[in-house]
Design an enzyme around this catalytic site. Structure first.
Site, PDB file in Angstrom:
ATOM      1  N   LYS A 194      -2.341  14.031   8.785  1.00 10.19           N
ATOM      2  CA  LYS A 194      -2.960  15.347   8.616  1.00 10.19           C
ATOM      3  C   LYS A 194      -4.200  15.467   9.493  1.00 10.19           C
ATOM      4  O   LYS A 194      -4.390  16.446  10.191  1.00 10.19           O
ATOM      5  CB  LYS A 194      -3.313  15.562   7.137  1.00 10.19           C
ATOM      6  N   GLU A 200      -5.016   3.481  11.322  1.00 11.09           N
ATOM      7  CA  GLU A 200      -3.728   2.772  11.241  1.00 11.09           C
ATOM      8  C   GLU A 200      -2.653   3.532  12.014  1.00 11.09           C
ATOM      9  O   GLU A 200      -1.874   2.950  12.779  1.00 11.09           O
ATOM     10  CB  GLU A 200      -3.284   2.647   9.773  1.00 11.09           C
ATOM     11  N   GLY A 251      -3.304  15.264   1.504  1.00 11.90           N
ATOM     12  CA  GLY A 251      -2.389  14.205   1.930  1.00 11.90           C
ATOM     13  C   GLY A 251      -1.475  13.732   0.812  1.00 11.90           C
ATOM     14  O   GLY A 251      -0.264  13.608   0.984  1.00 11.90           O
ATOM     15  N   ARG A 252      -2.050  13.486  -0.373  1.00 18.06           N
ATOM     16  CA  ARG A 252      -1.232  12.931  -1.467  1.00 18.06           C
ATOM     17  C   ARG A 252      -0.353  13.983  -2.137  1.00 18.06           C
ATOM     18  O   ARG A 252       0.387  13.672  -3.072  1.00 18.06           O
ATOM     19  CB  ARG A 252      -2.135  12.221  -2.480  1.00 18.06           C
ATOM     20  N   GLU A 337      -6.934   8.225  -6.199  1.00 20.03           N
ATOM     21  CA  GLU A 337      -7.676   8.939  -5.158  1.00 20.03           C
ATOM     22  C   GLU A 337      -8.130  10.306  -5.681  1.00 20.03           C
ATOM     23  O   GLU A 337      -9.137  10.851  -5.242  1.00 20.03           O
ATOM     24  CB  GLU A 337      -6.808   9.101  -3.897  1.00 20.03           C
ATOM     25  N   HIS A 368       9.265 -10.208 -16.215  1.00 21.51           N
ATOM     26  CA  HIS A 368       9.224 -11.635 -15.901  1.00 21.51           C
ATOM     27  C   HIS A 368       7.971 -11.990 -15.116  1.00 21.51           C
ATOM     28  O   HIS A 368       7.927 -13.009 -14.430  1.00 21.51           O
ATOM     29  CB  HIS A 368      10.494 -12.022 -15.139  1.00 21.51           C
ATOM     30  N   LYS A 481     -14.255   3.120   6.223  1.00 22.66           N
ATOM     31  CA  LYS A 481     -13.772   3.464   7.573  1.00 22.66           C
ATOM     32  C   LYS A 481     -14.916   3.368   8.581  1.00 22.66           C
ATOM     33  O   LYS A 481     -14.758   2.840   9.687  1.00 22.66           O
ATOM     34  CB  LYS A 481     -13.221   4.897   7.586  1.00 22.66           C
TER      35      LYS A 481
HETATM   36  O1  F6P Z   1      -8.096   7.466   3.807  1.00 22.45           O
HETATM   37  C1  F6P Z   1      -7.490   8.213   2.810  1.00 22.45           C
HETATM   38  C2  F6P Z   1      -6.594   9.262   3.389  1.00 22.45           C
HETATM   39  O2  F6P Z   1      -7.349  10.254   3.971  1.00 22.45           O
HETATM   40  C3  F6P Z   1      -5.634   9.837   2.367  1.00 22.45           C
HETATM   41  O3  F6P Z   1      -6.211  10.820   1.601  1.00 22.45           O
HETATM   42  C4  F6P Z   1      -4.508  10.293   3.236  1.00 22.45           C
HETATM   43  O4  F6P Z   1      -3.332  10.535   2.522  1.00 22.45           O
HETATM   44  C5  F6P Z   1      -4.404   9.134   4.189  1.00 22.45           C
HETATM   45  O5  F6P Z   1      -5.738   8.722   4.387  1.00 22.45           O
HETATM   46  C6  F6P Z   1      -3.763   9.435   5.499  1.00 22.45           C
HETATM   47  O6  F6P Z   1      -4.456  10.446   6.166  1.00 22.45           O
HETATM   48  P1  F6P Z   1      -3.843  11.221   7.400  1.00 22.45           P
HETATM   49  O7  F6P Z   1      -2.634  11.944   6.940  1.00 22.45           O
HETATM   50  O8  F6P Z   1      -4.928  12.160   7.839  1.00 22.45           O
HETATM   51  O9  F6P Z   1      -3.523  10.216   8.454  1.00 22.45           O
END
Ligand code: F6P
Length: 512
Positions: A194, A200, A251-252, A337, A368, A481
């Site tokens: 987003k 990452e 995002g979530r 979150e 288990h 971050k």
């Molecule tokens: O770091 C948390 C976060 O911002 C989440 O809220 C989000 O789902 C995830 O990182 C990924 O973010 P993006 O879609 O901007 O890469």
């Protein structure tokens, strides 16, 4: 809600009584308890009769919900008004589930539906062209967990499309393994982010591009789709195929948006629409049912009851369905979150415990591993069982045993047992009176999955409203971050000055 209000105080008193006197085993000797404390929501039978509450507690909790303005906030959420105050945004995920044929009445709705339509059209075209055998979806958090969960859950519907691999971790092993055996000419990458700034995803995207370009004469943009709110940046960086995530989709909460592209590619647009339709049914239930018989309201209130009043440190999620094996991880982000916060929307301290740890593993694997702790540990937390009445395979004996185990675990937690003669007293005692909720689907289908996920979204919202929390921001992820960027630079410059002794010691060990 302020903890100083009479209703909050009344619930504190009820919690004290409940801790001392509520005996679930005794309470469940009356058949009325199941009738009064379970309800049928779309696709989900919700049994809260093994929860550590009673009708009097529920009545007061409903009063709390009313005084906190749950109904008004829900209406504001649905109306698309700003409910995420710190970011000055609405939260539009419910709009994405409104039937696609709905008359579009506002620019907000148009933005949601246009993005979704474009995604479904692209999915249809890619499936028809059959040019790609494999899709690698790159995304993390809300841009990765939703696709991963839904792809696994809808595995029986994956037909006629490419194989889909999800890559989230910046650990190169993740991408490396996904690329094993893939042919660049037949591979499509989706980069979902987003913000278009997540470290990452940017790292994995760069390596994926390098892998594609190393194949020689391929035009990489033909093999990449960007899904983002910042399509402008993606385009500046050479992407020609882009899909839009509206700013108002957190995002979530984004699996319903263009982030669902890998799912639509795997199962086809029609099945994806069934997922949306199931969620829309739960949206209607949340909007229309009285609070007294409203599943998300019950669950949100239970979360407040367990966290703030009974001070339980978390909840275990135990999906007794292989297709839901990533549900605990998905709910971890959704709940922790959203409501893992200590201040209200106005920045003032909440003044009570909020969301605890959400964790779990699929049943029966958890039995288990950590179920020992759930049955006989010194701390007590509620367990949430999720199962389907019918299976999606033709191994009926497996399913009967699975269901029997799920029911037995809930029963054992509730009733406990005293060691019998010849048994090891103490060691074979089970304290019992340990609460659980049970969610029973008729079957795991696109519709029931949609309803189940929407149910959880709304429960989180309800609890957030009662706590006065803004459930739609996530400032708590930012500090790490920022520090990671600083440490990354220090790795190159080898400058350790000003760091605490522990971080400096570890960093020195890493770079030398
Ligand atoms: O770091 C948390 C976060 O911002 C989440 O809220 C989000 O789902 C995830 O990182 C990924 O973010 P993006 O879609 O901007 O890469």
């Amino acid at each position: 809600m302020s903890v100083d209000t009479p209703i909050w105080q009344a619930l504190e008193s009820r919690a004290a009584v409940c801790r001392q006197t509520l005996n679930l085993s005794q309470a469940l000797s009356s058949p009325d308890r199941f009738e009064h404390l379970s309800l049928q929501a779309p696709h989900v039978l919700l049994d809260c009769s093994k929860s550590l509450w009673d009708e009097a507690v529920l009545k007061d909790l409903l009063q709390l919900a009313k005084q906190a303005g749950v109904a008004q906030r829900r209406d504001a959420l649905y109306a698309g008004t700003v409910v995420n105050e710190t970011e000055q945004r609405p939260a539009l995920h419910v709009r994405l589930r409104a039937p696609l044929a709905t008359q579009i009445s506002s620019p907000v709705e148009e933005e949601c539906h246009t993005g979704l339509h474009a995604m479904l059209t692209m999915a249809q075209q890619v499936r028809e062209q059959a040019r790609f055998t494999d899709v690698v979806h790159i995304g993390i958090g809300g841009s990765g967990l939703g696709p991963e969960l839904v792809l696994q859950a809808l595995h029986p519907w994956c037909a006629g499309g490419p194989r889909v691999h999800v890559v989230s971790n910046m650990d190169g092993h993740d991408l490396h393994q996904a690329l094993q055996g893939l042919v660049p000419e037949r591979t499509l990458f989706i980069v979902a982010s987003k913000s278009w700034s997540t470290a990452e995803t940017q790292r994995n995207m760069a390596s994926a591009k390098a892998w594609m370009c190393a194949a020689g004469n391929l035009h990489w943009p033909d093999h990449f789709v960007a899904v983002s709110s910042r399509e402008d940046i993606a385009r500046q960086n050479g992407f020609t195929q882009t899909l839009h995530i509206p700013e108002g989709i957190g995002g979530r909460f984004s699996i319903w948006s263009a982030v669902g592209l890998p799912v639509a590619l795997a199962v086809g647009p029609e099945v994806f629409k069934r997922l949306l339709a199931g969620a829309a049914q739960m949206d209607a239930h949340f909007a229309q049912e009285p609070l007294e018989r409203n599943a998300p309201v019950w669950l949100g209130l239970l979360d407040v009851w367990y966290g703030s009043f009974l001070q339980m440190p978390g909840r275990c999620v135990a999906p007794y369905h292989h297709g839901l094996r990533r549900l605990p991880a998905y709910l971890q982000q959704l709940e922790m979150e959203s409501n893992g916060k200590q201040v209200r929307a106005n920045g003032q301290p909440v003044g009570c415990l909020t969301t605890g740890m959400v964790w779990g593993e699929p049943g029966s694997n958890g039995q288990h591993a950590f179920f020992q702790w759930l049955h006989q540990g010194t701390q007590c937390i509620p367990v949430e069982f999720i199962a389907a009445r019918t299976a999606g395979h033709d191994l009926p004996e497996h399913h009967e045993v699975l269901l029997a185990n799920a029911l037995a675990q809930a029963q054992a937690l509730m009733q406990g047992a005293k060691a019998g003669e010849g048994q090891l007293a103490g060691h074979q005692d089970f304290p019992g009176n340990r609460p659980s909720t049970f969610m029973l689907l008729d079957a795991l289908t696109p519709e029931s999955l949609g309803a189940l996920l929407a149910l959880h979204e709304h429960r989180v919202f309800v609890a957030g409203v009662v706590w006065g929390i803004n459930s739609f921001d996530q400032w708590g992820v930012e500090l790490g971050k920022t520090l990671a960027r600083d440490l990354r630079e220090r790795m190159s410059s080898e400058n350790l000055s000003g760091l605490d002794a522990s971080t400096a010691g570890l960093l020195e060990y890493c770079i030398r």
